[in-house]
Design a protein around this motif. Sequence first.
Motif, short mmCIF file in Angstrom:
data_model
loop_
_atom_site.label_atom_id
_atom_site.label_comp_id
_atom_site.label_asym_id
_atom_site.label_seq_id
_atom_site.Cartn_x
_atom_site.Cartn_y
_atom_site.Cartn_z
N ASN A 156 25.85 9.80 10.20
CA ASN A 156 25.91 10.23 8.79
C ASN A 156 27.24 10.91 8.47
O ASN A 156 27.78 10.75 7.36
CB ASN A 156 24.75 11.17 8.48
N ASN A 160 29.85 9.69 5.50
CA ASN A 160 30.34 10.63 4.48
C ASN A 160 31.86 10.76 4.52
O ASN A 160 32.52 10.83 3.47
CB ASN A 160 29.70 12.00 4.69
N ARG A 163 33.55 7.85 2.94
CA ARG A 163 33.45 7.96 1.47
C ARG A 163 34.52 8.91 0.94
O ARG A 163 35.21 8.60 -0.04
CB ARG A 163 32.05 8.46 1.09
N GLU A 168 34.87 3.72 2.13
CA GLU A 168 33.46 3.32 2.24
C GLU A 168 33.23 1.85 1.92
O GLU A 168 32.27 1.24 2.42
CB GLU A 168 32.59 4.19 1.33
#
Length: 260
Positions: A156, A160, A163, A168
């Motif tokens: 995760n 993130n 992004r 992403e």
Amino acid sequence: MSVALNNPLASLEQLETTVSRRDGISQDMEEDLRNLGAELIQSAGILLKLPQVAMATAQVLFQRFFFMASLKEFGIVEMGMGALFLASKLEECFVRMTHLITVYDLIIRKMKGQSIKVPLDAFSQKAYNLKNMAIAAEMQILRKLGFIVHVQLPYNHMINYLRILGLEDDQDISKIAWNYLNDGLRTIVYVTHEPPTIACAAIWLACREQRVKLPCLPGKEWWLLFDVDAINFQNVAAHIRRLYYKKLDRQSLPLYAKNQ
């Protein structure tokens, strides 16, 4: 092990001289056995159709265990089965013991070049022995780790971070970085570094492979956004890259402890 906020990490003393090396096992042999043990867990998990989080959790528990115990006393097959059985409970994707030992037996026979036409007889002495090994291994993991079996993974974090870095939508970078995270499970990095550091290492390796330049931010290097030190994530990257330059001799590595 010293208990960090997110994950229990190996101490400097444990890293300098592992229990296995004190027992006369070379560093190369220990690395190879850790690598193969984690590989067997991943292969078994895929055949059992377990989610990646369960396989990853099992591999981290496996790696942690061998900072607390010796490869001379415990074999990679039994501890791999025990770790995967425990992880399936922790991640709420419980696997039946019969399925677990059948898959492990299949993988090992295939690796040794033996016939796999006839599956393991669930009522045979061999099946009985494998079940006992897996159950005992699960208890050994819990005992040696002091029942501290929480595992925080970097997947995760990586998503993130991609992004935040504007990457992403780059499917190649995402896929390659994900694969680097999976490969890292075959090394000790998940027991030596926190998830943000491992996530940055995977992104850095993926971008280098794809020749994608990471963004330059005003007055700040990109990894500082995530409170990560460059030396640390490059060290993780070096450990992962070592996997690709070292041939694993699966046929000759001992699958069971010497004292068994």
